[in-house]
Design a protein around this motif. Structure first.
Motif, PDB file in Angstrom:
ATOM      1  N   GLN A 168      -4.019  -7.303  -6.394  1.00  0.00           N
ATOM      2  CA  GLN A 168      -4.652  -6.491  -7.431  1.00  0.00           C
ATOM      3  C   GLN A 168      -5.616  -7.287  -8.298  1.00  0.00           C
ATOM      4  O   GLN A 168      -5.913  -6.903  -9.423  1.00  0.00           O
ATOM      5  CB  GLN A 168      -3.570  -5.826  -8.293  1.00  0.00           C
ATOM      6  CG  GLN A 168      -2.721  -4.846  -7.512  1.00  0.00           C
ATOM      7  CD  GLN A 168      -1.591  -4.245  -8.328  1.00  0.00           C
ATOM      8  OE1 GLN A 168      -1.053  -4.862  -9.239  1.00  0.00           O
ATOM      9  NE2 GLN A 168      -1.227  -3.019  -7.998  1.00  0.00           N
ATOM     10  N   ASP A 218      -2.401  -9.071   0.764  1.00  0.00           N
ATOM     11  CA  ASP A 218      -2.939  -7.768   0.373  1.00  0.00           C
ATOM     12  C   ASP A 218      -2.979  -6.875   1.602  1.00  0.00           C
ATOM     13  O   ASP A 218      -3.260  -7.331   2.714  1.00  0.00           O
ATOM     14  CB  ASP A 218      -4.354  -7.920  -0.197  1.00  0.00           C
ATOM     15  CG  ASP A 218      -4.787  -6.732  -1.046  1.00  0.00           C
ATOM     16  OD1 ASP A 218      -4.044  -5.731  -1.097  1.00  0.00           O
ATOM     17  OD2 ASP A 218      -5.866  -6.808  -1.651  1.00  0.00           O
ATOM     18  N   ARG A 260       6.008  -1.320   8.048  1.00  0.00           N
ATOM     19  CA  ARG A 260       5.558   0.043   7.737  1.00  0.00           C
ATOM     20  C   ARG A 260       6.743   0.988   7.781  1.00  0.00           C
ATOM     21  O   ARG A 260       7.630   0.857   8.629  1.00  0.00           O
ATOM     22  CB  ARG A 260       4.513   0.492   8.756  1.00  0.00           C
ATOM     23  CG  ARG A 260       3.949   1.881   8.526  1.00  0.00           C
ATOM     24  CD  ARG A 260       3.075   2.326   9.705  1.00  0.00           C
ATOM     25  NE  ARG A 260       3.863   2.510  10.910  1.00  0.00           N
ATOM     26  CZ  ARG A 260       3.731   3.539  11.751  1.00  0.00           C
ATOM     27  NH1 ARG A 260       2.840   4.485  11.523  1.00  0.00           N
ATOM     28  NH2 ARG A 260       4.469   3.624  12.825  1.00  0.00           N
ATOM     29  N   THR A 311     -10.174  -4.648  -1.484  1.00  0.00           N
ATOM     30  CA  THR A 311     -10.013  -3.283  -1.995  1.00  0.00           C
ATOM     31  C   THR A 311     -10.986  -2.359  -1.294  1.00  0.00           C
ATOM     32  O   THR A 311     -12.028  -2.809  -0.784  1.00  0.00           O
ATOM     33  CB  THR A 311     -10.239  -3.221  -3.523  1.00  0.00           C
ATOM     34  OG1 THR A 311      -9.792  -1.965  -4.023  1.00  0.00           O
ATOM     35  CG2 THR A 311     -11.697  -3.410  -3.892  1.00  0.00           C
ATOM     36  N   VAL A 339       1.252   4.973   0.429  1.00  0.00           N
ATOM     37  CA  VAL A 339       0.539   6.090   1.048  1.00  0.00           C
ATOM     38  C   VAL A 339       1.051   7.421   0.520  1.00  0.00           C
ATOM     39  O   VAL A 339       0.288   8.337   0.218  1.00  0.00           O
ATOM     40  CB  VAL A 339       0.678   6.035   2.580  1.00  0.00           C
ATOM     41  CG1 VAL A 339       0.034   7.249   3.227  1.00  0.00           C
ATOM     42  CG2 VAL A 339       0.064   4.747   3.121  1.00  0.00           C
ATOM     43  N   ALA A 379       4.558   3.929   3.468  1.00  0.00           N
ATOM     44  CA  ALA A 379       4.119   2.739   2.742  1.00  0.00           C
ATOM     45  C   ALA A 379       3.988   1.575   3.719  1.00  0.00           C
ATOM     46  O   ALA A 379       4.638   1.549   4.774  1.00  0.00           O
ATOM     47  CB  ALA A 379       5.096   2.383   1.621  1.00  0.00           C
ATOM     48  N   TRP A 380       3.137   0.612   3.345  1.00  0.00           N
ATOM     49  CA  TRP A 380       2.969  -0.643   4.075  1.00  0.00           C
ATOM     50  C   TRP A 380       3.273  -1.790   3.117  1.00  0.00           C
ATOM     51  O   TRP A 380       2.954  -1.716   1.930  1.00  0.00           O
ATOM     52  CB  TRP A 380       1.542  -0.811   4.556  1.00  0.00           C
ATOM     53  CG  TRP A 380       0.990   0.242   5.471  1.00  0.00           C
ATOM     54  CD1 TRP A 380       0.667   1.527   5.140  1.00  0.00           C
ATOM     55  CD2 TRP A 380       0.665   0.083   6.851  1.00  0.00           C
ATOM     56  NE1 TRP A 380       0.165   2.186   6.236  1.00  0.00           N
ATOM     57  CE2 TRP A 380       0.145   1.332   7.304  1.00  0.00           C
ATOM     58  CE3 TRP A 380       0.750  -0.974   7.755  1.00  0.00           C
ATOM     59  CZ2 TRP A 380      -0.289   1.532   8.606  1.00  0.00           C
ATOM     60  CZ3 TRP A 380       0.318  -0.780   9.068  1.00  0.00           C
ATOM     61  CH2 TRP A 380      -0.189   0.464   9.483  1.00  0.00           C
ATOM     62  N   GLU A 382      -4.387  -2.763   2.408  1.00  0.00           N
ATOM     63  CA  GLU A 382      -5.011  -1.522   1.952  1.00  0.00           C
ATOM     64  C   GLU A 382      -4.877  -0.505   3.080  1.00  0.00           C
ATOM     65  O   GLU A 382      -5.314  -0.769   4.209  1.00  0.00           O
ATOM     66  CB  GLU A 382      -6.491  -1.745   1.616  1.00  0.00           C
ATOM     67  CG  GLU A 382      -6.715  -2.779   0.522  1.00  0.00           C
ATOM     68  CD  GLU A 382      -6.248  -2.302  -0.832  1.00  0.00           C
ATOM     69  OE1 GLU A 382      -6.410  -1.098  -1.119  1.00  0.00           O
ATOM     70  OE2 GLU A 382      -5.741  -3.131  -1.614  1.00  0.00           O
ATOM     71  N   ALA A 383      -4.255   0.629   2.798  1.00  0.00           N
ATOM     72  CA  ALA A 383      -3.997   1.631   3.832  1.00  0.00           C
ATOM     73  C   ALA A 383      -4.727   2.930   3.521  1.00  0.00           C
ATOM     74  O   ALA A 383      -4.745   3.389   2.376  1.00  0.00           O
ATOM     75  CB  ALA A 383      -2.495   1.898   3.959  1.00  0.00           C
ATOM     76  N   GLY A 417       2.589   0.066  -6.660  1.00  0.00           N
ATOM     77  CA  GLY A 417       1.529   1.017  -6.358  1.00  0.00           C
ATOM     78  C   GLY A 417       2.082   2.426  -6.302  1.00  0.00           C
ATOM     79  O   GLY A 417       3.272   2.632  -6.021  1.00  0.00           O
ATOM     80  N   ALA A 422       0.863  -1.186   0.000  1.00  0.00           N
ATOM     81  CA  ALA A 422       0.000   0.000   0.000  1.00  0.00           C
ATOM     82  C   ALA A 422       0.892   1.226   0.000  1.00  0.00           C
ATOM     83  O   ALA A 422       1.632   1.475   0.962  1.00  0.00           O
ATOM     84  CB  ALA A 422      -0.914   0.011   1.219  1.00  0.00           C
ATOM     85  N   ALA A 457      -4.866   0.818   8.499  1.00  0.00           N
ATOM     86  CA  ALA A 457      -4.673  -0.136   7.406  1.00  0.00           C
ATOM     87  C   ALA A 457      -5.463  -1.410   7.670  1.00  0.00           C
ATOM     88  O   ALA A 457      -5.822  -1.725   8.813  1.00  0.00           O
ATOM     89  CB  ALA A 457      -3.195  -0.463   7.227  1.00  0.00           C
TER      90      ALA A 457
END
Length: 362
Positions: free
Chosen positions: A201, A99, A76, A148, A60, A65-66, A101-102, A341, A58, A108
């Motif tokens: 994704q 997966d 992180r 997502t 950010v 980022a994660w 998502e943050a 990403g 993810a 997150a």
């Protein structure tokens, strides 16, 4: 179920380049190669201190980022990758996170994949200091692949087919609670069809209501679309390789509700993937094969921010760039990555095997 599923406008001020200029300049040598600086953007590896495989990512911002991966690992960064904090949920060593998502560097959601209770969802609101398990799959027939979010409240997760149709989870409170949506609006799955938990994704959204789901393993590699947050779906054939459990659409990216890119192929080492990318200009109702596709299987794809034509695709054998909306691609890096990403401030990240995480640098 596929075997991979089981293993499975601001200008960018920091870079000083617009989206188009960045795409044009992304011609530098691989980040791991010994070469004099060229001033062109390129991946720069960030030391994570681990050897696990990070298929979940993810982005950010350029500083935040994660990443999530094997052995229940979640990391992180808040300083651009100079340091990473291990924020893995407690007692998660046996889980496979595929997966993440943050919403920011504090909040997150991570998804663990697998059959039955191996599929779980966790949420943090304090940067990973504490986690709450908000979903645990109790149906032995389900296997969740991707999650997502459309905004900070609405999110979806998808499972491989159960009773002949893909199963969809929904949340309306940012991942604090989940419920299974009715399957009446979901088209029937093909024999052997499933999702690939390869990059986080296989389920993506754009805007407040549109969601797309990527499939493989069946006679045709397909893309499903929902315009009502997962209640009803339509389906379209893609042009990507199919007809084998190892082939299909592995990742999707939509820059708006109309323009999309699909990448994939055959993930087995040494197998050719001559049609590894396709594009859609009508919201996924139709797909056209890329005129010059990536040269091999690709598992992740992302649009470059503030550009209607530039995107990156990644896979075990390299990174490819398109500057014409997915019609033609050229390889710009030979490093191995599983997913990619980009954040709105041009914080573009990639991650993959052996603890590899990189940020696009200029």
């Amino acid at each position: 179920m596929t075997s991979m599923g089981k293993t499975r406008r601001t200008v960018a001020l920091a870079l000083g380049l617009s989206g188009v200029a960045l795409a044009a300049a992304f011609t530098g040598p691989p980040a791991h190669a010994a070469a004099e600086p060229t001033g062109a953007p390129a991946w720069q590896l960030k030391e994570t201190g681990t050897e696990v495989r990070f298929r979940g990512l993810a982005a950010v911002s350029r500083t935040g980022a994660w990443v999530a991966g094997s052995e229940g690992t979640v990391l992180r960064t808040v300083d651009g990758g100079r340091s990473w904090r291990d924020v893995s949920p407690p007692a998660a060593e046996g889980l496979e996170f595929r997966d993440v998502e943050a919403f920011d560097t504090r909040r997150a959601v991570v998804l663990a994949i697998g059959e039955g209770e191996a599929s779980r969802i966790f949420r943090t609101e304090d940067g990973g200091a504490t986690w709450t398990e908000t979903f645990r799959n109790t149906d032995p027939r389900a296997f969740y692949d991707c999650v997502t979010f459309l905004d900070s409240r609405y999110g979806l997760a998808m499972s491989d087919p159960v009773d002949g149709a893909f199963r969809i989870l929904s949340t309306r409170d940012g991942g604090r609670s989940w419920h299974v949506l009715p399957s009446a609006g979901m088209p029937a799955a093909l024999p052997g069809e499933a999702g690939f938990a390869a990059s986080g994704q296989c389920l993506v959204g754009s805007g407040p209501k549109d969601v797309w789901l990527a499939t493989g393993g069946g006679a045709t590699a397909r893309v499903l679309h929902s315009a009502d947050r997962g209640v009803t779906w339509t389906v379209a054939d893609s042009t990507l390789p199919a007809g084998d459990p190892a082939r299909g659409v592995f990742a999707l990216a939509f820059r708006d509700r109309t323009h999309g890119i699909a990448v994939g192929g055959d993930y087995r080492t040494g197998q050719s993937s001559p049609r590894a990318a396709a594009v859609s200009r009508d919201g996924g109702r139709g797909w056209r094969q890329a005129y010059t596709p990536p040269p091999a299987y690709r598992s992740g794809v992302a649009w470059l921010p503030h550009s209607g034509f530039a995107a990156l695709a990644v896979g075990p054998t390299g990174t490819d760039l398109t500057t014409d909306g997915g019609r033609t691609w050229r390889t710009v890096d030979s490093g191995s990555y599983d997913t990619v990403g980009c954040a709105p401030d041009f914080g573009c990240w990639a991650s993959g095997e052996k603890g590899r995480v990189a940020r696009l640098e200029h």
